[in-house]
Design a protein around this motif. Structure first.
Motif, short mmCIF file in Angstrom:
data_model
loop_
_atom_site.label_atom_id
_atom_site.label_comp_id
_atom_site.label_asym_id
_atom_site.label_seq_id
_atom_site.Cartn_x
_atom_site.Cartn_y
_atom_site.Cartn_z
N LEU A 180 -12.59 8.95 -8.65
CA LEU A 180 -12.43 8.00 -9.76
C LEU A 180 -13.77 7.35 -10.09
O LEU A 180 -14.61 7.13 -9.21
N ALA A 181 -13.93 6.99 -11.35
CA ALA A 181 -15.00 6.10 -11.79
C ALA A 181 -14.32 5.05 -12.67
O ALA A 181 -13.70 5.40 -13.69
N PHE A 182 -14.40 3.79 -12.28
CA PHE A 182 -13.65 2.72 -12.95
C PHE A 182 -14.62 1.60 -13.28
O PHE A 182 -15.28 1.05 -12.39
N THR A 183 -14.74 1.27 -14.57
CA THR A 183 -15.72 0.28 -15.00
C THR A 183 -15.13 -0.59 -16.10
O THR A 183 -14.13 -0.24 -16.75
N ALA A 184 -15.79 -1.74 -16.30
CA ALA A 184 -15.48 -2.62 -17.43
C ALA A 184 -16.80 -3.03 -18.06
O ALA A 184 -17.78 -3.29 -17.36
N SER A 185 -16.83 -3.07 -19.39
CA SER A 185 -18.07 -3.43 -20.09
C SER A 185 -17.77 -4.39 -21.22
O SER A 185 -16.70 -4.36 -21.83
N GLY A 186 -18.76 -5.26 -21.51
CA GLY A 186 -18.65 -6.20 -22.61
C GLY A 186 -19.43 -5.74 -23.82
O GLY A 186 -20.06 -4.67 -23.82
N GLY A 187 -19.45 -6.58 -24.85
CA GLY A 187 -20.06 -6.19 -26.11
C GLY A 187 -21.57 -6.22 -26.10
O GLY A 187 -22.20 -5.68 -27.01
N ARG A 188 -22.19 -6.87 -25.12
CA ARG A 188 -23.64 -7.00 -25.11
C ARG A 188 -24.26 -6.24 -23.92
O ARG A 188 -25.31 -6.63 -23.40
N GLY A 189 -23.60 -5.22 -23.50
CA GLY A 189 -24.14 -4.41 -22.42
C GLY A 189 -23.77 -4.87 -21.03
O GLY A 189 -24.22 -4.30 -20.03
N GLU A 190 -22.94 -5.95 -20.94
CA GLU A 190 -22.49 -6.37 -19.61
C GLU A 190 -21.66 -5.25 -18.98
O GLU A 190 -20.91 -4.56 -19.67
#
Length: 504
Positions: free
Chosen positions: A401-411
C-alpha cells in the motif's frame, strides 16, 4: 486447601507466599550423595477448584548436584459439556527465590512438556542453563483450569550428583541487518517455537519468515526468554531478529517487543493486583515496546483486562482474520476517536499492528505482517516506526500500500503523520494498492466509513482518491476488504493502515 503427599512422609504444610494468589507446600529434601549417583523423590497431591494461580513445591538441593530433572503427570477426568477440564502448567525457580520480578526464574514450559531438566551447560528448551547451586529451589505449578472433581498430580524430582558442566556463554543476534536505508520493512512480531508451546524450531521459523518476505521478526515465547541465546545462529544479514517475550498473565497477554537480550518479564499477577504498570515500565527500560496481544480473544485468560494506558502499540489482527479481530479493530478505532475528542489532536494516540501468533503448521508465519517505515533495518529504527504508527498491516507480502493525504499548497502527510491544514482546506486522500484482487477499499474516519470503492480489478492493483476537509474528518485510515464470501468473517481484511490525522 491444597493436599500434598510426599512419598513416605504424608501430608505437607501449606502457607501463603509473598506473591499474590500463590501457595507454597512443604519442602522436599535430598541428602548428599556420591558423584554420578541419582536420587528421586515423588510428590503427589490434589488441587481443588478455586486453587490459587500458583502453587510452589520447595526442593532443598544439597551441594554437589549436577542436574535437576522434573517429570509430572496429572489426571484429566471427563467433565460436562461447557465445563473446563484440568490443565496444569509448570516451571522452575532456583535458590534465589520466587519473588515477583526477582532473579530466581529458571524456566517455564506451561503445559507444553511433561518433563524438563536444568544443568550448567544445557537445559530443556524454555529453561535456562546455569549452575545448580545448593539451596531451596521451587517447582512452580500453575493450575490453569481445574475440573469439578479436582486436579490430582504427581511430580518426580531426580537429582544427578557430580561435577558441574562448563557454563555456556550466551550469544545473541545482532541488532542490525542489511537494510535499504529509509524504506518499508515487513515483520512478524508474535511467534512461538519449541522454546514454549510451539512446534517450529528456530531454524524453521527463520526459513519460513524469509519465504514470507519478512525483514524482521520478534522472539515472543510464553513467559520465558530462554530462546534469546539461540537466535544468533539463524539470524542473518537479511533477517533482523528482535528479542522479547509474550507475558502470559491470567488477565491477558502482552508482547514485550525488542527488549534487551536476556530480559525476563514476570507474569504472575492479575489486573486486580495493580502490578502491570511496574512490568510495563520494565519492558520500556529494557528498550522494548509494550504491545497488548489479541485483546478480545476468547481463550481463558486471553482477554485483555489491564487497560491501554501503558501500551505503546496494540495488536488488533492476530493470525487468520476472525470475529475477535473485527471486535479488536472496532475497539481500537474507538480509541482513535477518543484521542481526538479529548482534545489531544491525535497526540498520544495508540498505533495498531498485526502478527501471526504462529505456533505450528498449518499456522502461517507472516499472516498477517506489519509493514513499517523505518530509517534502516535496526532494532531502534523499527521500534521507532512502530511507536510512531508509521505502519500498515497486510495479510501477506503480496499486498503493498501507499497511503497519503495532500493539501492545496503542496502539504503532504503519510501513514502515522499529520497533515497540517486549515479546517476547510480541501484535502486529497490517495491510496495505491497492489496484490489485492477484487478487494474493496474503505476509508474510515472519526465519523465512521465515509467512502467505499468499487472492487479492485482481478490484477489486484488500483488507485483510489477521495476528497475531504479537516473539519469533516479528523483522521482517515484505509481498510482493504475481501469480497463478502471470502473467509470466516464477511469482508475479512486484506490490509489496513494506521491513520493520517488532518488539521492544525
Amino acid at each position: 486447601m491444597c493436599e500434598d503427599e510426599h512419598t513416605g512422609i504424608g501430608r505437607r504444610a501449606v502457607f501463603v507466599t509473598g506473591a499474590a494468589a500463590a501457595l507454597t507446600l512443604g519442602s522436599v529434601s535430598f541428602a548428599s550423595a556420591a558423584p554420578r549417583e541419582r536420587r528421586s523423590e515423588t510428590v503427589r497431591g490434589t488441587l481443588p477448584t478455586g486453587s490459587p494461580d500458583f502453587v510452589y513445591v520447595p526442593v532443598d538441593v544439597p551441594a554437589g548436584v549436577r542436574e535437576i530433572h522434573v517429570a509430572y503427570t496429572y489426571d484429566r477426568p471427563a467433565v460436562p459439556a461447557g465445563t473446563a477440564g484440568n490443565a496444569l502448567d509448570i516451571g522452575l525457580f532456583d535458590e534465589r527465590g520466587t519473588d515477583l520480578g526477582g532473579r530466581g526464574f529458571r524456566g517455564w514450559s506451561g503445559g507444553a512438556r511433561t518433563e524438563f531438566f536444568v544443568r550448567a551447560d544445557e537445559a530443556t528448551p524454555g529453561y535456562l542453563p546455569g549452575p545448580v547451586r545448593p539451596g531451596r529451589w521451587h517447582i512452580a505449578l500453575g493450575p490453569y483450569t481445574v475440573a469439578p472433581q479436582g486436579l490430582s498430580y504427581e511430580i518426580t524430582i531426580t537429582l544427578t550428583y557430580g561435577e558441574q558442566g562448563e557454563a555456556v556463554r550466551p550469544v545473541y543476534p545482532p541488532e542490525r541487518a542489511r537494510g535499504r536505508g529509509r524504506a518499508w520493512y515487513r515483520g512478524d512480531c508474535h511467534l512461538h517455537s519449541v522454546y514454549s508451546d510451539g512446534r517450529y524450531t528456530l531454524a524453521e521459523i527463520a526459513e519460513l519468515a524469509r519465504a514470507a518476505g519478512l525483514d524482521f521478526i520478534n522472539s515472543s515465547e510464553h513467559n520465558t526468554h530462554a530462546a534469546h541465546a539461540h537466535w544468533a545462529e539463524v539470524a542473518g544479514d537479511d533477517l533482523l531478529v528482535l528479542l522479547g517475550e509474550e507475558v502470559t498473565t491470567r488477565n491477558g497477554h502482552v508482547v514485550a517487543l525488542g527488549t534487551d537480550p536476556g530480559t525476563f518479564v514476570d507474569w504472575r499477577y492479575r489486573a486486580r493486583d495493580n502490578r502491570f504498570g511496574r512490568f510495563a515500565r520494565q519492558i520500556r527500560r529494557a528498550g522494548g515496546l509494550v504491545v497488548p496481544a489479541h485483546p478480545h480473544a476468547t481463550c481463558i485468560g486471553c482477554n485483555w483486562k489491564f487497560g491501554f494506558g501503558e501500551a505503546d502499540v496494540v495488536e488488533v489482527w492476530n493470525g487468520a482474520y476472525t470475529p475477535d479481530d473485527e471486535v479488536a479493530l472496532a475497539d481500537w478505532d474507538g480509541m482513535l476517536v477518543a484521542s481526538v475528542r479529548e482534545g489531544r489532536d491525535g497526540r498520544g494516540w495508540l498505533p495498531a499492528m498485526g502478527s501471526s501468533d504462529s505456533h505450528r503448521a498449518p499456522d502461517v508465519i507472516g499472516r498477517p505482517q506489519t509493514v513499517v517505515l523505518a530509517d534502516d533495518l535496526t532494532r531502534e529504527a523499527v521500534q521507532e516506526g512502530l511507536r510512531a504508527g508509521r505502519s500498515y498491516v497486510a495479510e501477506s507480502s503480496k499486498v503493498s500500500l501507499a497511503f497519503t493525504a495532500s493539501g492545496g499548497r503542496g502539504e503532504h502527510a503519510g501513514i502515522g503523520e499529520r497533515l497540517r491544514v486549515d479546517d476547510e482546506t480541501p484535502v486529497t486522500v490517495r491510496l495505491e494498492a497492489t496484490g489485492a484482487p477484487r478487494c474493496t477499499v474503505r476509508l474510515v474516519t472519526d465519523q465512521g466509513v465515509l467512502f467505499t470503492s468499487a472492487p479492485l480489478p482481478v490484477s489486484g492493483s488500483g488507485t483510489v482518491e477521495w476528497r475531504t476537509t479537516a473539519s469533516y474528518a479528523a483522521y482517515v485510515r484505509a481498510e482493504l476488504r475481501h469480497e463478502a464470501a471470502a473467509g470466516p468473517v464477511p469482508g475479512a481484511l486484506a490490509a489496513f493502515t494506521n491513520p493520517i490525522f488532518l488539521g492544525r
